[in-house]
Write a protein that holds these residues in place. Sequence first.
Motif, PDB file in Angstrom:
ATOM      1  N   HIS A  35     -67.953  76.213 -14.312  1.00  0.00           N
ATOM      2  CA  HIS A  35     -66.794  76.941 -14.827  1.00  0.00           C
ATOM      3  C   HIS A  35     -65.734  77.213 -13.763  1.00  0.00           C
ATOM      4  CE1 HIS A  35     -69.210  80.041 -12.911  1.00  0.00           C
ATOM      5  NE2 HIS A  35     -68.108  80.761 -12.837  1.00  0.00           N
ATOM      6  N   LYS A  36     -66.092  77.078 -12.497  1.00  0.00           N
ATOM      7  CA  LYS A  36     -65.186  77.400 -11.392  1.00  0.00           C
ATOM      8  C   LYS A  36     -64.268  76.224 -11.083  1.00  0.00           C
ATOM      9  CE  LYS A  36     -65.301  79.535  -6.879  1.00  0.00           C
ATOM     10  NZ  LYS A  36     -66.136  80.037  -5.808  1.00  0.00           N
ATOM     11  N   ARG A  37     -63.001  76.509 -10.789  1.00  0.00           N
ATOM     12  CA  ARG A  37     -62.029  75.458 -10.471  1.00  0.00           C
ATOM     13  C   ARG A  37     -62.324  74.842  -9.109  1.00  0.00           C
ATOM     14  NH1 ARG A  37     -57.219  75.942 -13.882  1.00  0.00           N
ATOM     15  NH2 ARG A  37     -56.464  74.229 -12.632  1.00  0.00           N
ATOM     16  N   TYR A  38     -61.926  73.595  -8.940  1.00  0.00           N
ATOM     17  CA  TYR A  38     -62.066  72.918  -7.659  1.00  0.00           C
ATOM     18  C   TYR A  38     -60.966  73.362  -6.703  1.00  0.00           C
ATOM     19  CZ  TYR A  38     -65.317  69.458  -9.574  1.00  0.00           C
ATOM     20  OH  TYR A  38     -66.395  68.823 -10.132  1.00  0.00           O
ATOM     21  N   THR A  39     -61.297  73.410  -5.445  1.00  0.00           N
ATOM     22  CA  THR A  39     -60.309  73.556  -4.381  1.00  0.00           C
ATOM     23  C   THR A  39     -60.125  72.168  -3.792  1.00  0.00           C
ATOM     24  OG1 THR A  39     -61.089  75.781  -3.857  1.00  0.00           O
ATOM     25  CG2 THR A  39     -59.788  74.659  -2.181  1.00  0.00           C
ATOM     26  N   ARG A  40     -58.896  71.707  -3.734  1.00  0.00           N
ATOM     27  CA  ARG A  40     -58.645  70.384  -3.164  1.00  0.00           C
ATOM     28  C   ARG A  40     -58.448  70.513  -1.660  1.00  0.00           C
ATOM     29  NH1 ARG A  40     -54.693  67.312  -7.421  1.00  0.00           N
ATOM     30  NH2 ARG A  40     -56.166  67.370  -9.141  1.00  0.00           N
ATOM     31  N   THR A  51     -58.122  61.734   3.012  1.00  0.00           N
ATOM     32  CA  THR A  51     -58.972  61.689   1.830  1.00  0.00           C
ATOM     33  C   THR A  51     -58.972  63.068   1.206  1.00  0.00           C
ATOM     34  OG1 THR A  51     -60.378  60.063   2.927  1.00  0.00           O
ATOM     35  CG2 THR A  51     -61.270  61.116   0.980  1.00  0.00           C
ATOM     36  N   THR A  52     -58.892  63.116  -0.108  1.00  0.00           N
ATOM     37  CA  THR A  52     -58.934  64.383  -0.817  1.00  0.00           C
ATOM     38  C   THR A  52     -60.339  64.600  -1.358  1.00  0.00           C
ATOM     39  OG1 THR A  52     -56.632  64.147  -1.463  1.00  0.00           O
ATOM     40  CG2 THR A  52     -57.940  65.735  -2.698  1.00  0.00           C
ATOM     41  N   TYR A  53     -60.879  65.784  -1.093  1.00  0.00           N
ATOM     42  CA  TYR A  53     -62.188  66.176  -1.595  1.00  0.00           C
ATOM     43  C   TYR A  53     -62.015  67.337  -2.563  1.00  0.00           C
ATOM     44  CZ  TYR A  53     -64.071  63.307   2.144  1.00  0.00           C
ATOM     45  OH  TYR A  53     -64.354  62.263   2.961  1.00  0.00           O
ATOM     46  N   HIS A  54     -62.872  67.402  -3.561  1.00  0.00           N
ATOM     47  CA  HIS A  54     -62.847  68.471  -4.555  1.00  0.00           C
ATOM     48  C   HIS A  54     -64.057  69.360  -4.291  1.00  0.00           C
ATOM     49  CE1 HIS A  54     -59.664  66.426  -6.770  1.00  0.00           C
ATOM     50  NE2 HIS A  54     -60.289  65.320  -6.383  1.00  0.00           N
ATOM     51  N   VAL A  55     -63.786  70.634  -4.031  1.00  0.00           N
ATOM     52  CA  VAL A  55     -64.821  71.516  -3.499  1.00  0.00           C
ATOM     53  C   VAL A  55     -64.936  72.780  -4.355  1.00  0.00           C
ATOM     54  CG1 VAL A  55     -65.575  72.773  -1.453  1.00  0.00           C
ATOM     55  CG2 VAL A  55     -64.253  70.681  -1.184  1.00  0.00           C
ATOM     56  N   ARG A  56     -66.162  73.188  -4.590  1.00  0.00           N
ATOM     57  CA  ARG A  56     -66.482  74.503  -5.150  1.00  0.00           C
ATOM     58  C   ARG A  56     -67.324  75.226  -4.119  1.00  0.00           C
ATOM     59  NH1 ARG A  56     -67.979  72.020 -10.968  1.00  0.00           N
ATOM     60  NH2 ARG A  56     -65.900  72.071 -11.846  1.00  0.00           N
ATOM     61  N   ASP A  57     -67.297  76.538  -4.123  1.00  0.00           N
ATOM     62  CA  ASP A  57     -68.026  77.268  -3.083  1.00  0.00           C
ATOM     63  C   ASP A  57     -68.720  78.491  -3.653  1.00  0.00           C
ATOM     64  OD1 ASP A  57     -65.466  78.427  -3.515  1.00  0.00           O
ATOM     65  OD2 ASP A  57     -65.647  79.536  -1.647  1.00  0.00           O
ATOM     66  N   VAL A  71     -71.393  78.511   1.301  1.00  0.00           N
ATOM     67  CA  VAL A  71     -71.859  77.163   0.957  1.00  0.00           C
ATOM     68  C   VAL A  71     -70.781  76.476   0.137  1.00  0.00           C
ATOM     69  CG1 VAL A  71     -73.643  75.823  -0.215  1.00  0.00           C
ATOM     70  CG2 VAL A  71     -74.253  77.912   0.989  1.00  0.00           C
ATOM     71  N   MET A  72     -70.486  75.227   0.519  1.00  0.00           N
ATOM     72  CA  MET A  72     -69.468  74.446  -0.166  1.00  0.00           C
ATOM     73  C   MET A  72     -70.102  73.217  -0.802  1.00  0.00           C
ATOM     74  SD  MET A  72     -66.943  75.144   2.882  1.00  0.00           S
ATOM     75  CE  MET A  72     -68.350  75.799   3.728  1.00  0.00           C
ATOM     76  N   PHE A  73     -69.700  72.929  -2.019  1.00  0.00           N
ATOM     77  CA  PHE A  73     -70.179  71.792  -2.788  1.00  0.00           C
ATOM     78  C   PHE A  73     -69.004  70.842  -2.936  1.00  0.00           C
ATOM     79  CE2 PHE A  73     -72.168  75.713  -3.943  1.00  0.00           C
ATOM     80  CZ  PHE A  73     -73.522  75.429  -3.976  1.00  0.00           C
ATOM     81  N   SER A  74     -69.102  69.650  -2.368  1.00  0.00           N
ATOM     82  CA  SER A  74     -67.963  68.754  -2.268  1.00  0.00           C
ATOM     83  C   SER A  74     -68.210  67.431  -2.981  1.00  0.00           C
ATOM     84  CB  SER A  74     -67.671  68.493  -0.783  1.00  0.00           C
ATOM     85  OG  SER A  74     -66.685  67.517  -0.628  1.00  0.00           O
ATOM     86  N   LYS A  75     -67.134  66.926  -3.624  1.00  0.00           N
ATOM     87  CA  LYS A  75     -67.140  65.611  -4.263  1.00  0.00           C
ATOM     88  C   LYS A  75     -65.856  64.889  -3.865  1.00  0.00           C
ATOM     89  CE  LYS A  75     -69.434  66.313  -8.708  1.00  0.00           C
ATOM     90  NZ  LYS A  75     -69.227  66.146 -10.146  1.00  0.00           N
ATOM     91  N   ARG A  76     -65.904  63.566  -3.890  1.00  0.00           N
ATOM     92  CA  ARG A  76     -64.677  62.812  -3.631  1.00  0.00           C
ATOM     93  C   ARG A  76     -63.765  62.788  -4.846  1.00  0.00           C
ATOM     94  NH1 ARG A  76     -64.755  58.101   0.559  1.00  0.00           N
ATOM     95  NH2 ARG A  76     -66.062  59.080   2.105  1.00  0.00           N
ATOM     96  N   HIS A  77     -64.347  62.898  -6.015  1.00  0.00           N
ATOM     97  CA  HIS A  77     -63.579  62.868  -7.259  1.00  0.00           C
ATOM     98  C   HIS A  77     -64.282  63.809  -8.235  1.00  0.00           C
ATOM     99  CE1 HIS A  77     -62.054  61.340 -11.110  1.00  0.00           C
ATOM    100  NE2 HIS A  77     -60.997  60.985 -10.402  1.00  0.00           N
ATOM    101  N   PRO A  78     -63.548  64.516  -9.085  1.00  0.00           N
ATOM    102  CA  PRO A  78     -64.208  65.454 -10.003  1.00  0.00           C
ATOM    103  C   PRO A  78     -65.282  64.831 -10.888  1.00  0.00           C
ATOM    104  CG  PRO A  78     -61.846  65.791 -10.051  1.00  0.00           C
ATOM    105  CD  PRO A  78     -62.096  64.574  -9.209  1.00  0.00           C
ATOM    106  N   ARG A  81     -70.675  61.618  -9.270  1.00  0.00           N
ATOM    107  CA  ARG A  81     -71.985  62.219  -9.534  1.00  0.00           C
ATOM    108  C   ARG A  81     -72.613  62.843  -8.300  1.00  0.00           C
ATOM    109  NH1 ARG A  81     -75.177  58.776 -14.011  1.00  0.00           N
ATOM    110  NH2 ARG A  81     -73.451  58.621 -15.472  1.00  0.00           N
ATOM    111  N   SER A  82     -72.341  62.273  -7.142  1.00  0.00           N
ATOM    112  CA  SER A  82     -73.007  62.765  -5.928  1.00  0.00           C
ATOM    113  C   SER A  82     -72.210  63.888  -5.278  1.00  0.00           C
ATOM    114  CB  SER A  82     -73.202  61.620  -4.942  1.00  0.00           C
ATOM    115  OG  SER A  82     -71.956  61.095  -4.564  1.00  0.00           O
ATOM    116  N   TRP A  83     -72.956  64.857  -4.779  1.00  0.00           N
ATOM    117  CA  TRP A  83     -72.383  66.014  -4.101  1.00  0.00           C
ATOM    118  C   TRP A  83     -72.729  65.950  -2.618  1.00  0.00           C
ATOM    119  CZ3 TRP A  83     -69.512  69.848  -6.409  1.00  0.00           C
ATOM    120  CH2 TRP A  83     -69.528  69.908  -7.803  1.00  0.00           C
ATOM    121  N   ALA A  84     -71.885  66.556  -1.809  1.00  0.00           N
ATOM    122  CA  ALA A  84     -72.191  66.805  -0.405  1.00  0.00           C
ATOM    123  C   ALA A  84     -72.190  68.319  -0.242  1.00  0.00           C
ATOM    124  CB  ALA A  84     -71.165  66.164   0.508  1.00  0.00           C
ATOM    125  N   TYR A  85     -73.137  68.845   0.520  1.00  0.00           N
ATOM    126  CA  TYR A  85     -73.299  70.286   0.654  1.00  0.00           C
ATOM    127  C   TYR A  85     -73.069  70.693   2.111  1.00  0.00           C
ATOM    128  CZ  TYR A  85     -75.807  69.182  -3.626  1.00  0.00           C
ATOM    129  OH  TYR A  85     -76.152  68.700  -4.865  1.00  0.00           O
TER     130      TYR A  85
END
Length: 173
Positions: A35-40, A51-57, A71-78, A81-85
């Motif tokens: 439900h939380k918006r991404y931070t670009r 490179t732009t990453y889409h992050v939730r924290d 803790v930050m949860f990062s994706k290359r595109h919204p 499927r894969s996350w980086a933590y």
Amino acid sequence: MKYVHRQGWHAVCALKSNRTLRGQRLSQWAATLRHKRYTRVRVTAADGNTTTYHVRDAVGRLSKVPFDVHVMFSKRHPRARSWAYFASTDLTRSVVETLRGYSGRWTCEVVNFYTKTHLGLADFRVRSLEGVERYVLAVQLEKIDIICQSSEKSKNYVRKDCREDYVTTGRAT
């Protein structure tokens, strides 16, 4: 992270998906934060590409860490499927500042990769003659790197009391 925290320092590190934040695995937190918006976050690489990453924290305690971390949860595109933590012990820094600071480590990781794969220094700690030779090579490469960095810093330095002919003849006028 405990030692860094005790010293009053801050650290940023990558996390594996099986770590737990507030009792829940990081891989499951992605669904919790849906439900939380991404931070670009735009990160510039050493070669100048951005490179732009889409992050939730989220903020909380990781398992076996007795203090809160960011803790930050990062994706290359919204829709990726894969996350980086990533985790940061500095709760006052923004997501953008934290990830841009972490991206500065990438040059070190590239150097480590090339020294291990192309120069064969992955196993230099073996006590054979070959291992000792590789260790000496690693020390010499580090020395060359330090000399190059220090010469870059002092390249523009000129003493005010010397003239050009001192440099060419070796005597002051």
